[in-house]
Motif scaffolding. Structure first.
Motif, PDB file in Angstrom:
ATOM      1  N   PHE A  66       0.824  -1.204   0.000  1.00  0.00           N
ATOM      2  CA  PHE A  66       0.000   0.000   0.000  1.00  0.00           C
ATOM      3  C   PHE A  66       0.862   1.259   0.000  1.00  0.00           C
ATOM      4  CE2 PHE A  66      -2.086   3.350   2.547  1.00  0.00           C
ATOM      5  CZ  PHE A  66      -3.139   3.649   1.687  1.00  0.00           C
ATOM      6  N   GLN A  67       1.926   1.258   0.813  1.00  0.00           N
ATOM      7  CA  GLN A  67       2.833   2.404   0.853  1.00  0.00           C
ATOM      8  C   GLN A  67       3.522   2.587  -0.499  1.00  0.00           C
ATOM      9  OE1 GLN A  67       3.229   4.527   3.337  1.00  0.00           O
ATOM     10  NE2 GLN A  67       2.098   3.481   4.940  1.00  0.00           N
ATOM     11  N   MET A  68       3.950   1.500  -1.111  1.00  0.00           N
ATOM     12  CA  MET A  68       4.592   1.572  -2.422  1.00  0.00           C
ATOM     13  C   MET A  68       3.641   2.122  -3.477  1.00  0.00           C
ATOM     14  SD  MET A  68       6.539  -2.130  -2.382  1.00  0.00           S
ATOM     15  CE  MET A  68       6.839  -2.049  -4.141  1.00  0.00           C
ATOM     16  N   LEU A  69       2.416   1.621  -3.484  1.00  0.00           N
ATOM     17  CA  LEU A  69       1.432   2.086  -4.460  1.00  0.00           C
ATOM     18  C   LEU A  69       1.076   3.556  -4.245  1.00  0.00           C
ATOM     19  CD1 LEU A  69      -0.973  -0.992  -4.618  1.00  0.00           C
ATOM     20  CD2 LEU A  69       0.594  -0.206  -6.399  1.00  0.00           C
ATOM     21  N   SER A  70       1.021   3.978  -2.987  1.00  0.00           N
ATOM     22  CA  SER A  70       0.719   5.384  -2.700  1.00  0.00           C
ATOM     23  C   SER A  70       1.798   6.299  -3.269  1.00  0.00           C
ATOM     24  CB  SER A  70       0.581   5.598  -1.182  1.00  0.00           C
ATOM     25  OG  SER A  70      -0.518   4.875  -0.670  1.00  0.00           O
ATOM     26  N   VAL A  71       3.067   5.897  -3.098  1.00  0.00           N
ATOM     27  CA  VAL A  71       4.175   6.680  -3.643  1.00  0.00           C
ATOM     28  C   VAL A  71       4.089   6.722  -5.165  1.00  0.00           C
ATOM     29  CG1 VAL A  71       6.676   6.735  -3.981  1.00  0.00           C
ATOM     30  CG2 VAL A  71       5.738   6.306  -1.706  1.00  0.00           C
ATOM     31  N   ALA A  72       3.887   5.559  -5.782  1.00  0.00           N
ATOM     32  CA  ALA A  72       3.863   5.481  -7.245  1.00  0.00           C
ATOM     33  C   ALA A  72       2.679   6.243  -7.837  1.00  0.00           C
ATOM     34  CB  ALA A  72       3.813   4.019  -7.685  1.00  0.00           C
ATOM     35  N   ILE A  73       1.498   6.074  -7.240  1.00  0.00           N
ATOM     36  CA  ILE A  73       0.304   6.739  -7.751  1.00  0.00           C
ATOM     37  C   ILE A  73       0.431   8.255  -7.624  1.00  0.00           C
ATOM     38  CG2 ILE A  73      -2.142   7.139  -7.254  1.00  0.00           C
ATOM     39  CD1 ILE A  73      -2.402   4.166  -6.658  1.00  0.00           C
TER      40      ILE A  73
END
Length: 409
Positions: free
Chosen positions: A32-39
């Motif tokens: 979730f943290q990774m996706l938040s950064v990428a998005i």
């Protein structure tokens, strides 16, 4: 990691299930943290619009608010393990769609917002269901330790997720989405493999009364009401960490590397403290320890506000993270142990809403206050406010202040 602390006469499969639960939660939160950064990065890269970037956060936050009563009821009526599994698989599917959108070139602003909203909705269901599931995996005698370990999963994700997401995104967005999808798929499989005793719950008929019964339950129990509301107001006023970019650049006169270290410091303190509490659980004086942790949180926030030295600021941030975990473990253990299993989903849903709201609104409050009077006064006042709230709650909820056992009514 071997959970040797979970030594009890209980069956071995419960310990194994908790290990699967911990790894699954770590992978899911990190993804979730990774996706938040990428998005977030990709949205700004596509639009160069700060408002669009803000809408990403809003898209993730709104489902949690709108679905609070629904997710709690669902978690109390259906198999919580299957709910968590389904959420993780849907999140993995969204990561795959983001990957395909990148590769095919059709990913745009609207698609990113829809993806963020679906992820936010999944997290809204996954969080309360996962929290309510935990007491089914370990005996009550070691629930406090299990919550400490579970908290360490979230802190590990906060440390690894953003940095790993940023590193992989620098190679290419596809690498973030592939890694997140695989991690979520593994998390889902581990959740599905969790074995636990089937609990027969007394289900209330679906009605407006049953939907709101979680809020009624909390309101009628001063200890739980005081515990949950304490987090909302104390953290709401102590959101100085949202001002880190200002402190890094204008107060400490350091570069982006310092901001990265500063953002990691509270999570490091929290992770260390959660491991300490897992091996050395609190035995008594829970009320005074809870309020003591909040006083330390407030004092550390004030120190951070006044510091003009990076090392001192980092020490203050470590104490902010560590003291916050003491409060989290006590509050979470108290809520779980004092809530019957058939109500845990609804009560945890309200608790998740309060925690999420305090974090989001706390950042907003700190930003607005800093805009009016500057970052240093805003952060300092936030620390004072946390201490003031702790003192007020000691007066308003004397039973919470005098609490010596997590099972006291």
């Amino acid at each position: 990691m071997t959970f040797t602390l979970l030594q009890s006469p209980d069956s071995i499969h419960r310990h194994s299930s908790f290990t699967k639960f911990w790894i699954s939660r770590t992978l899911s939160s990190t993804s979730f943290q990774m996706l938040s950064v990428a998005i977030g990065w990709q949205m700004y890269d596509l639009t160069h619009d700060a408002f669009s970037l803000g809408f990403v956060g809003l898209a993730q936050f709104v489902p949690m608010v709108l679905l609070t009563l629904v997710v709690g009821h669902v978690a109390d009526r259906f198999d919580r393990r299957k709910i968590v599994f389904l959420c993780q698989i849907i999140e993995a599917a969204i990561a795959v769609l983001l990957l395909l959108g990148n590769l095919a070139g059709w990913l745009g602003r609207d698609q990113i917002l829809v993806a963020a909203a679906i992820i936010g909705a999944c997290r809204a269901f996954e969080g309360p269901s996962s929290s309510a599931l935990l007491p089914q995996l370990v005996p009550k005698a070691i629930l406090q330790q299990a919550i400490a370990w579970s908290t360490s999963a979230g802190q590990t994700a906060q440390i690894l997720g953003p940095s790993l997401g940023g590193l992989l995104f620098s190679v290419g967005p596809a690498f973030v989405y592939v890694t997140a999808a695989i991690a979520l798929l593994v998390a889902g499989i581990l959740t599905f493999l969790i074995q636990m005793e089937r609990i027969t719950r007394k289900l209330e008929p679906l009605s407006m009364s049953s939907i709101f019964s979680g809020m009624v339950f909390i309101y009628r129990r001063p200890i739980i009401l005081g515990t949950i509301s304490l987090d909302l107001f104390a953290v709401l006023l102590g959101g100085a960490t949202a001002l880190m970019p200002i402190f890094a650049q204008d107060i400490l006169h350091a570069g982006p590397w310092a901001l990265g270290v500063m953002r990691t410091a509270p999570a490091v303190g929290a992770l260390v403290m959660s491991i300490v509490l897992a091996y050395f659980p609190l035995k008594k004086a829970f009320g005074s320890t809870l309020f003591g942790a909040l006083f330390v949180f407030g004092l550390a926030t004030m120190l951070f506000a006044l510091s003009t030295n990076l090392l001192i600021s980092l020490v203050a941030l470590v104490f902010i993270g560590a003291s916050d975990v003491v409060s989290v473990v006590i509050r979470s253990s108290l809520v779980q142990l004092q809530t019957p299993d058939e109500m845990r989903g609804r009560v945890n849903a309200v608790n998740s809403l309060f925690v999420g709201t305090s974090n989001q609104l706390g950042e907003f409050e700190s930003g607005m206050l800093a805009g009016f009077m500057g970052a240093v006064p805003a952060a300092f006042i936030g620390g004072v406010g946390t201490i003031a709230v702790a003192g007020l709650w000691m007066y308003l909820f004397p039973s919470l202040r005098r609490l010596r056992s997590l099972t006291e009514k």
